[in-house]
Scaffold this motif. Structure first.
Motif, PDB file in Angstrom:
ATOM      1  N   SER A   1      30.530  32.847  72.049  1.00 45.11           N
ATOM      2  CA  SER A   1      30.055  32.456  70.719  1.00 45.11           C
ATOM      3  C   SER A   1      29.886  33.650  69.790  1.00 45.11           C
ATOM      4  O   SER A   1      29.620  33.475  68.596  1.00 45.11           O
ATOM      5  CB  SER A   1      28.718  31.711  70.844  1.00 45.11           C
ATOM      6  OG  SER A   1      27.684  32.599  71.252  1.00 45.11           O
TER       7      SER A   1
ATOM      8  N   THR B   1      29.958  23.657  71.294  1.00 47.08           N
ATOM      9  CA  THR B   1      29.087  23.852  70.130  1.00 47.08           C
ATOM     10  C   THR B   1      28.185  22.671  69.865  1.00 47.08           C
ATOM     11  O   THR B   1      27.310  22.750  69.006  1.00 47.08           O
ATOM     12  CB  THR B   1      29.933  24.099  68.866  1.00 47.08           C
ATOM     13  OG1 THR B   1      30.739  22.944  68.609  1.00 47.08           O
ATOM     14  CG2 THR B   1      30.837  25.305  69.042  1.00 47.08           C
ATOM     15  N   ASP B   2      28.378  21.548  70.595  1.00 46.25           N
ATOM     16  CA  ASP B   2      27.580  20.344  70.375  1.00 46.25           C
ATOM     17  C   ASP B   2      27.586  19.963  68.902  1.00 46.25           C
ATOM     18  O   ASP B   2      26.553  19.621  68.312  1.00 46.25           O
ATOM     19  CB  ASP B   2      26.144  20.566  70.855  1.00 46.25           C
ATOM     20  CG  ASP B   2      25.608  19.351  71.594  1.00 46.25           C
ATOM     21  OD1 ASP B   2      26.216  18.284  71.464  1.00 46.25           O
ATOM     22  OD2 ASP B   2      24.584  19.475  72.285  1.00 46.25           O
TER      23      ASP B   2
ATOM     24  N   GLN C   1      21.707  26.732  68.301  1.00 40.24           N
ATOM     25  CA  GLN C   1      22.395  28.018  68.342  1.00 40.24           C
ATOM     26  C   GLN C   1      23.610  27.986  67.412  1.00 40.24           C
ATOM     27  O   GLN C   1      23.859  28.920  66.640  1.00 40.24           O
ATOM     28  CB  GLN C   1      22.839  28.312  69.777  1.00 40.24           C
ATOM     29  CG  GLN C   1      23.546  29.629  69.962  1.00 40.24           C
ATOM     30  CD  GLN C   1      22.593  30.793  70.183  1.00 40.24           C
ATOM     31  OE1 GLN C   1      21.384  30.619  70.176  1.00 40.24           O
ATOM     32  NE2 GLN C   1      23.146  31.970  70.355  1.00 40.24           N
ATOM     33  N   SER C   2      24.384  26.894  67.487  1.00 43.39           N
ATOM     34  CA  SER C   2      25.554  26.769  66.609  1.00 43.39           C
ATOM     35  C   SER C   2      25.128  26.710  65.153  1.00 43.39           C
ATOM     36  O   SER C   2      25.739  27.353  64.284  1.00 43.39           O
ATOM     37  CB  SER C   2      26.346  25.509  66.983  1.00 43.39           C
ATOM     38  OG  SER C   2      26.834  25.586  68.308  1.00 43.39           O
TER      39      SER C   2
ATOM     40  N   TRP D   1      19.130  23.268  72.358  1.00 43.17           N
ATOM     41  CA  TRP D   1      19.392  24.690  72.149  1.00 43.17           C
ATOM     42  C   TRP D   1      20.819  24.941  71.689  1.00 43.17           C
ATOM     43  O   TRP D   1      21.065  25.733  70.790  1.00 43.17           O
ATOM     44  CB  TRP D   1      19.105  25.455  73.437  1.00 43.17           C
ATOM     45  CG  TRP D   1      19.354  26.927  73.316  1.00 43.17           C
ATOM     46  CD1 TRP D   1      18.482  27.871  72.852  1.00 43.17           C
ATOM     47  CD2 TRP D   1      20.564  27.627  73.637  1.00 43.17           C
ATOM     48  NE1 TRP D   1      19.070  29.112  72.879  1.00 43.17           N
ATOM     49  CE2 TRP D   1      20.352  28.986  73.349  1.00 43.17           C
ATOM     50  CE3 TRP D   1      21.798  27.224  74.141  1.00 43.17           C
ATOM     51  CZ2 TRP D   1      21.326  29.953  73.564  1.00 43.17           C
ATOM     52  CZ3 TRP D   1      22.781  28.192  74.347  1.00 43.17           C
ATOM     53  CH2 TRP D   1      22.532  29.534  74.056  1.00 43.17           C
ATOM     54  N   ASN D   2      21.781  24.282  72.301  1.00 42.81           N
ATOM     55  CA  ASN D   2      23.181  24.568  71.988  1.00 42.81           C
ATOM     56  C   ASN D   2      23.494  24.232  70.531  1.00 42.81           C
ATOM     57  O   ASN D   2      24.151  24.998  69.820  1.00 42.81           O
ATOM     58  CB  ASN D   2      24.092  23.765  72.925  1.00 42.81           C
ATOM     59  CG  ASN D   2      25.486  24.348  73.009  1.00 42.81           C
ATOM     60  OD1 ASN D   2      25.704  25.511  72.704  1.00 42.81           O
ATOM     61  ND2 ASN D   2      26.435  23.533  73.415  1.00 42.81           N
TER      62      ASN D   2
ATOM     63  N   GLN E   1      22.141  30.042  80.290  1.00 40.61           N
ATOM     64  CA  GLN E   1      22.536  28.648  80.161  1.00 40.61           C
ATOM     65  C   GLN E   1      21.330  27.756  80.348  1.00 40.61           C
ATOM     66  O   GLN E   1      20.433  28.037  81.115  1.00 40.61           O
ATOM     67  CB  GLN E   1      23.605  28.299  81.199  1.00 40.61           C
ATOM     68  CG  GLN E   1      24.960  28.911  80.887  1.00 40.61           C
ATOM     69  CD  GLN E   1      26.002  28.472  81.892  1.00 40.61           C
ATOM     70  OE1 GLN E   1      25.698  28.256  83.052  1.00 40.61           O
ATOM     71  NE2 GLN E   1      27.233  28.346  81.436  1.00 40.61           N
TER      72      GLN E   1
END
Length: 823
Positions: A514, A750-751, A628-629, A624-625, A555
């Motif tokens: 990422s 990236t969800d 984060q994106s 979180w994912n 993770q």
């Protein structure tokens, strides 16, 4: 009694149940009735309800002499059992042999997986057992042999266990394609699937059925079992921590729980945390209780040793991860502990079901929150379990890389006609969307590698004859396919190194992918700037400025949408706060007084100054994912607008971004076009697309991991896929695998779907609150900034100290407010 009447339990089986003091349960009889009527069936039943026996009951009945009525027992392969784990298939074989032997049925049962010796695999193809226990990957390989048509011609049943564990992913895509192939070989084939945790059974009925035939799948509900007893462990004298995930405060109480029970399973959400908790328990284990550890990074020998000790009842506790989520029936487990947040009600129920494993006895579970948000999540999960609410991953279109692998498997078995195979694969829900032009592109890829690669002979695997029939170009391609086929691509770890070669450690590739050159992050106590990613090495240098991403967090599982919605609803239900501990209730009351609380359907955004910088908190609750994106995207947009972003931190619940200038209008930063502009630029400039491409290139067969007697290293695979990726990006940017990589990057890495949910809420209503100082709700995330938060949990003490310092500011009540309250 007519023992041949549809749905009747053969007397041999009824007598076996009686001898054990059991009864045939309603759902077990219903599975037999559905099979006798020629229907597919989906069984949803609690753990301990005898699901596996329910799935096999029609198979056992078919071999009973009372049903055979003098006719010889069926020969050849009768039933396929497909499970997500090799260990589960082995466990089922052991449990299935008991009724077969005790009833005296002429049934041979064998397993087939990657661990099965090659001579036994060859014998299974020529002289198969009556029941074969296998995995989706091994089934796909079986279908690639020329004798597959003969082998499966008499197959009567397919039983899919723990269907929720893989149906929504690429392994489910592969299995759906295999089911379509099996149904084409024998149209009378009947399908059955089993699960304890399905949020929407009708979605799984549609997946299990041939496309458009959902009514052919009967939904069978299991008899209700005893309600699980789920408690939340709280500190006896201290407060629930503001921050941290390890919940080490609970270790003394956890030792007491282990001592008070026969066998305890202690679940953690990461392998690193499992190692940390295991060590903490050992340090506090003054009574020398036998405690073990089990996770996927341990060697096969170490896992088997622990599994044997569990089966023999030699352990008092076992610290584990998702490696034990599924229904392996071991030992005398009477307590399940969940360390940290449960992340989803279905996952929690699956783990709770490991205790007792009996339908009529309540399973006992204890949730141990690591911080205050995790308490809210644990409380929401506790309520969801009591109300019987489930959650799970959504279904999505099948992957083109998986389809390419299946096409190659079909070609290995023998020539095929394009129209016939397209109709066959479209009978699977996952691929009902495939149109003629898309399928033609898949065939062209398998045949030549695509336009940019067609001049290379090694990519020419199949060819179309003049009569329109497709066949292999050379028999050696079949051997290469069987050597390399599979869906699971091992995740690589990236070495973090300075240019001079000094190593700082390893991070998961998903995190490193990422990042792009110039990004900064904190790792090993240092602020680092990314120079580049080369051959699975993340090359860094000391950063000249504070880290944009304050710490490497490892993770983690994201909170499910269902639990996130429940937490938001709890926050807005002020009357319900009376059920919370005093410190949690006070936390929310001060937040409500000083600012706002997140409300369902709305996005709460707070802006405040802190230590000379301007901070903005976005309470998304999207995991979180996704956060984060979103942080990556928002900081890029802030940079373009001159707001001087300096960094962000993401948790499951919150995204906090800070910079030199305040955010006056967060709506501008959250407009939907961020997913068409900044998102595309970010993914293309980062290593996400390269990482996704490597996985689809391996799954599709474009790049081979294995050669006879030799396996490529991860570094070699990466080198090969990077070269091909650069060629395709330059000469064929719309290549099938680039398209597949984009689908993976959007959905999984990236969800982006949950990011879109945030933007959707932002477009409807944003509650933007400008504050004079930090808010109580922002403290858990703020405390992570500048702190090393490696997943071992070793830095929790530093986090707690920082959190308490921030909390003293956030929770301080101004004298003017006290006077106002007094009036």
């Amino acid at each position: 009694m007519n023992t041949n009447a549809p749905g009747s339990v053969p007397p041999e089986i009824a007598a076996w149940f009686d001898a054990r003091g059991w009864r045939v349960r309603r759902h077990q009889a219903a599975m037999l009735e559905a099979d006798d009527r020629g229907q597919h069936a989906l069984l949803v039943a609690d753990t301990g309800a005898g699901k596996t026996l329910s799935g096999f009951l029609p198979t056992l009945a078919a071999f009973c002499s009372s049903r055979l009525d003098g006719v010889p027992a069926p020969e050849g392969l009768h039933t396929l059992y497909v499970s997500p784990l090799k260990a589960l298939a082995t466990d089922v074989q052991r449990n299935l042999l008991a009724p077969i032997e005790e009833i005296g049925l002429p049934i041979r049962v064998e397993t087939r997986s990657g661990d099965t010796p090659s001579d036994r695999k060859a014998r299974q193809r020529s002289r198969p057992p009556h029941v074969l226990l296998t995995t989706p990957e091994s089934l796909s390989l079986l279908l690639s042999y020329p004798e597959a048509g003969k082998l499966f011609a008499g197959l009567q049943r397919v039983v899919i266990d723990e269907v929720h564990a893989f149906a929504t992913g690429k392994r489910g895509d592969l299995l759906a394609l295999a089911l379509s192939r099996l149904q084409a070989i024998n149209p009378a084939l009947q399908r059955a699937a089993l699960s304890a945790t399905l949020a929407d059974p009708d979605e799984y009925r549609a997946w299990l059925a041939p496309w458009g035939e959902i009514d052919s799948v009967e939904l069978v509900h299991g008899e209700p079992g005893a309600e699980p007893e789920v408690d939340i462990l709280l500190p006896r004298e201290e407060r629930i921590p503001w921050s941290g995930h390890a919940a080490t405060w609970a270790i003394p109480q956890l030792i007491e729980q282990i001592r008070a029970h026969r066998t305890t399973l202690v679940f953690t959400n990461t392998r690193f945390l499992a190692e940390y908790i295991f060590q903490e328990l050992w340090d506090a284990n003054e009574g020398n209780l036998p405690i073990g550890i089990h996770h996927g990074s341990l060697s096969r020998e170490a896992r088997r040793k622990v599994e044997a000790a569990m089966a023999d009842g030699k352990l008092r506790a076992l610290v584990c991860t998702a490696s034990l989520d599924l229904g392996i029936d071991w030992g005398d487990i009477d307590l399940v502990v969940q360390m940290g947040a449960p992340k989803g009600s279905s996952r929690l129920l699956q783990r709770i079901g490991r205790a007792n494993h009996r339908l009529d006895t309540p399973s006992e579970a204890v949730l141990v929150p690591g911080n205050r948000f995790e308490f809210l999540e644990a409380f929401a999960a506790q309520q969801a379990v009591r109300e019987g609410q489930r959650d799970g991953d959504p279904f999505r279109p099948g992957g083109l890389d998986v389809l390419a692998q299946h096409v190659m498997a079909v070609a290995c078995a023998g020539p095929f006609r394009e129209d016939d195979l397209r109709a066959e694969i479209r009978s699977a829900l996952s691929y009902a969307w495939i149109e003629e032009d898309t399928f033609s592109r898949v065939l062209e890829f398998v045949a030549t590698g695509g336009y940019a690669l067609r001049s290379y002979d090694r990519f020419r695997r199949i060819v179309r004859d003049r009569d329109g029939t497709w066949r292999l170009t050379h028999p050696e391609h079949a051997a290469r396919h069987r050597l390399n086929a599979g869906i699971i691509v091992d995740a690589e770890m990236l070495d973090v190194r300075f240019r001079n070669g000094r190593s700082l450690g390893k991070v998961e590739e998903g995190f490193g992918a990422s990042l792009e050159p110039g990004d900064t992050f904190r790792f090993a106590g240092m602020d680092l700037e990314v120079e580049g990613l080369k051959d699975l090495e993340l090359i860094v240098r000391a950063a000249r400025r504070s880290a944009t991403i304050p710490s490497y967090s490892g993770q983690r599982l994201p909170i499910s949408t269902h639990l996130a919605d429940r937490v938001r609803a709890m926050l807005s239900d002020r009357a319900g706060w009376s059920r919370f501990p005093d410190d949690v209730r006070e936390w929310l009351e001060v937040q409500d007084w000083r600012s706002h609380l997140p409300a369902p359907g709305r996005l709460l955004v707070e802006s405040f100054p802190h230590r000379g910088l301007e901070y903005t908190s976005y309470y998304t609750f999207e995991g979180w994912n996704a956060n984060q994106s979103l942080g990556m995207l928002v900081t890029r947009r802030m940079e373009a607008r001159g707001l001087g972003p300096l960094g962000f931190v993401a948790t499951d619940y919150t995204l906090i971004v800070w910079g030199l200038k305040p955010v006056e209008d967060p709506a501008i930063l959250l407009s939907p076009d961020i997913l068409t502009h900044e998102f595309v630029d970010w993914v293309q400039q980062s290593y996400l697309l390269r990482r996704a491409f490597r996985e689809v290139a391996v799954i599709s067969g474009l790049v081979e991991r294995q050669q006879p007697g030799k396996r490529k290293s991860g570094r070699q695979v990466t080198f090969s896929t990077d070269l091909i990726y650069d060629v395709l990006r330059k000469y064929e940017p719309d290549h099938l695998l680039i398209q597949a990589a984009w689908a993976d990057a959007r959905a999984r890495m990236t969800d982006v779907g949950r990011v879109a949910d945030v933007l959707d809420r932002a477009g409807k209503e944003i509650d933007h609150v400008r504050l004079e100082r930090i808010s109580p709700l922002s403290v858990p995330a703020l405390s992570m900034i500048g702190r090393e938060n490696l997943p071992s949990g070793a830095a929790d003490d530093d986090l707690l100290l920082e959190a308490e310092s921030l909390a003293s500011v956030a929770m301080r009540v101004d004298p003017a407010m006290e006077e106002e309250e007094g009036e």
